[in-house]
Design a protein around this motif. Structure first.
Motif, short mmCIF file in Angstrom:
data_model
loop_
_atom_site.label_atom_id
_atom_site.label_comp_id
_atom_site.label_asym_id
_atom_site.label_seq_id
_atom_site.Cartn_x
_atom_site.Cartn_y
_atom_site.Cartn_z
N SER A 142 0.82 -1.23 0.00
CA SER A 142 0.00 0.00 0.00
C SER A 142 0.85 1.27 0.00
N VAL A 143 2.16 1.13 0.19
CA VAL A 143 3.02 2.32 0.38
C VAL A 143 3.84 2.61 -0.88
N LEU A 144 3.80 3.88 -1.30
CA LEU A 144 4.68 4.35 -2.37
C LEU A 144 5.94 4.91 -1.71
N TYR A 145 7.10 4.38 -2.08
CA TYR A 145 8.37 4.90 -1.54
C TYR A 145 8.87 5.96 -2.51
N VAL A 146 9.23 7.15 -2.00
CA VAL A 146 9.67 8.26 -2.86
C VAL A 146 11.10 8.65 -2.49
N SER A 147 12.03 8.53 -3.44
CA SER A 147 13.41 8.94 -3.15
C SER A 147 14.13 9.27 -4.44
N PHE A 148 14.97 10.30 -4.40
CA PHE A 148 15.71 10.72 -5.59
C PHE A 148 17.22 10.55 -5.40
N GLY A 149 17.60 9.53 -4.65
CA GLY A 149 19.02 9.21 -4.51
C GLY A 149 19.77 10.20 -3.63
N SER A 150 21.09 10.32 -3.86
CA SER A 150 21.91 11.10 -2.95
C SER A 150 22.46 12.38 -3.56
N ALA A 151 22.30 12.57 -4.87
CA ALA A 151 23.05 13.66 -5.48
C ALA A 151 22.20 14.68 -6.25
N PHE A 152 20.97 14.35 -6.58
CA PHE A 152 20.12 15.26 -7.37
C PHE A 152 18.79 15.45 -6.67
N HIS A 153 18.06 16.46 -7.10
CA HIS A 153 16.67 16.57 -6.66
C HIS A 153 15.90 17.31 -7.75
N PRO A 154 14.57 17.06 -7.83
CA PRO A 154 13.78 17.77 -8.84
C PRO A 154 13.75 19.26 -8.52
N GLY A 155 13.44 20.08 -9.53
CA GLY A 155 13.27 21.52 -9.30
C GLY A 155 12.02 21.78 -8.45
#
Ligand code: UPG
Length: 476
Positions: free
Chosen positions: A279-292
């Motif tokens: 039931s859980v969506l895991y959200v992660s963008f790693g260690s070096a970038f992020h969305p604007g």
């Protein structure tokens, strides 16, 4: 013959450091002494990698494995909160200031007993071939991304001559790329981000091209990928060089120990235990970038508007979530600065992964059979996303037609976590997961490739030994 001693030069980003440590554990299990070293070039949120590595080193020693860690001086000294905003500073340090400290360490290790005879270096280093030549070492290049991306960099001149990159007018965006050996077709917007730029002279271009110049001097290339996932790309590369697909390198569980020792870690298992299965969506963008900021806001609203529960890794160096987000997610969401990602993906409550398609996150998602919602940000992430969503069909792309918006995010989350799309993706994921697990099992493709690499390397070492002994005899 004495135990072979390898200096393993990695990169101070979680996405490079973790696989280097896992590979070191595998080599140590085969009888190697491995000294893992990196210059802290300051491009990542997790600056305490080496403190955490000390924990893993102790664990390794208790299992009879000889892995030593060496942190080289921090040339940029950026506070953790500014790291992922300063990629150019990090790249500049790696381009211009890495050789001298690494050479100093190597000279020290050459005086040890047994001395270093093998240099394993992350492909994203600009000096290994020159160093290996200078000190007569065997040079092994370690590639932490898919073979698809390696091929794009390796054949950059084909992209140029066909007008897809660095074209005098503008890069061709109208036709797919169909001439890279082993890559049937890739759209211009799916190329690694540096080949989507018009200007080919930036620091990151200079850096990448220099790394691939050095790569051409390597004796062996080890890649953290799986033959069954990209068979054609790998066999085309094998025709060019000794290329061994040995991934995923993590099954021994060493990096879980490291990631779990990072200071900002937060335990999510108790919360996950209270959530229903898948039931859980895991959200992660790693260690070096992020969305604007805009994309981040749309994603946050899309997640909130959907009915899923979620666990969101919000690193302290990224843009903040919209006002009221944390209050609004009470009861169905958790926001943490860092977690032990493999533990999270392993948890039965997790049913989807909103990811930037970093290659480690992709391999981990495959390993634990979690379908992906892909939002590639930069570098190898667009081609990784193509591999995931188009070729392997184990994920769905977000924002493919331009800017991402909250309705698309909402619809795709619900489709992936509950709808028909999700059912189809899960079916394909099961096959790919089986293939990846079989690859590292006894007699699987990655295990065989690893054994073949060790045999070839030891043969190379002993021939070199015989050669230098007879050269020494001739001198007297
Ligand atoms: O809260 C977190 C977040 C991440 N991780 C781990 O950190 C690693 C992240 O690696 P990856 O998914 O590859 O992302 P990046 O850190 O962004 O990796 C860089 O390096 C990769 C390998 O070269 C590239 O594929 C990426 O594009 C590049 O950004 C993975 O092992 C994760 O399990 C954690 O343990 N906890």
């Amino acid at each position: 013959m004495a135990k072979p001693h390898a200096l393993f030069a990695t990169v101070s980003l979680a996405g490079h450091f973790f696989p280097a440590v896992d590979l070191s554990a595998k080599l140590a299990a085969k009888g190697f002494i491995v000294t893992v070293a990196t210059l802290d070039s300051g491009g990542s949120f997790s600056p305490d990698l080496f403190a955490a590595a000390a924990v893993a080193s102790a664990a390794a020693r208790s299992q009879g494995l000889d892995i030593r860690f060496q942190s080289l001086k921090d040339t940029v000294n950026l506070p953790a909160a500014h790291r992922s905003w300063n990629h150019d500073t990090a790249i500049n340090a790696m381009l211009h200031h890495a050789f001298a400290p690494m050479e100093e360490l190597l000279q020290k290790l050459l005086r040890e007993d047994p001395p270093v005879t093998v240099l394993i270096a992350d492909t994203f280093n600009t000096w290994p071939s020159a160093m290996a030549k200078k000190y007569d070492l065997i040079h092994v290049s370690f590639w932490t991304q898919p073979a698809l991306v390696f091929s794009l960099h390796y054949h950059k001149d084909l992209l140029i001559s066909n007008g897809h990159f660095a074209s005098p007018d503008r890069n061709r965006k109208d036709t797919a790329v169909r001439y890279i050996p082993g890559i049937p077709e890739i759209e211009p917007h799916e190329l690694a981000s540096i080949y989507q730029d018009k200007d080919a002279s930036s620091l990151v271009h200079q850096f990448t091209f220099k790394c691939f110049d050095e790569l051409r001097g390597a004796d062996f290339v080890l890649a953290n990928t799986v033959e069954e996932l990209e068979a054609e790309a790998i066999s085309a590369l094998r025709r060019e060089m000794p290329f061994y697909a040995i991934g995923p390198v993590f099954p021994d569980g060493f990096t879980s120990g490291i990631s779990g020792s990072i200071a900002a870690i937060q335990d999510c298992s108790h919360w996950l235990d209270t959530m229903p299965a898948a039931s859980v969506l895991y959200v992660s963008f790693g260690s070096a970038f992020h969305p604007g900021e805009r994309d981040f806001r749309e994603m946050a609203h899309g997640v909130l508007n959907s009915k899923v529960n979620f666990l969101w890794v919000l690193r302290p160096d990224t843009v903040p979530l919209p006002d009221g987000f944390v209050a609004a997610c009470q009861g169905r969401g958790m926001v943490v600065p860092w977690c032990d990602q493999k533990e999270v993906l392993l948890h039965p409550a997790v049913g989807g992964f909103l990811t930037h398609c970093g290659w480690n996150s992709t391999l981990e998602s495959v390993w634990f059979g979690v379908p992906m919602l892909c939002f590639p940000l930069a570098f190898d992430q667009p081609p990784n996303c193509k591999l995931v969503s188009k070729d392997l069909k184990i994920g769905v792309r977000l924002g493919g037609s331009g800017e991402v918006n909250r309705d698309e995010v909402h619809d795709k989350i619900e489709g992936l976590m509950g709808g028909e799309v999700g059912a189809a993706v899960r079916m394909e994921m099961e096959k790919v997961q089986k293939a990846a697990r079989a690859a590292v099992a006894l007699n699987g493709s990655s295990s065989r490739n690893m054994d073949k690499f060790i045999d070839d390397l030891l043969k190379h070492l002993s021939e070199k030994n015989i050669r230098s002994t007879s050269e020494a005899r001739c001198m007297f």
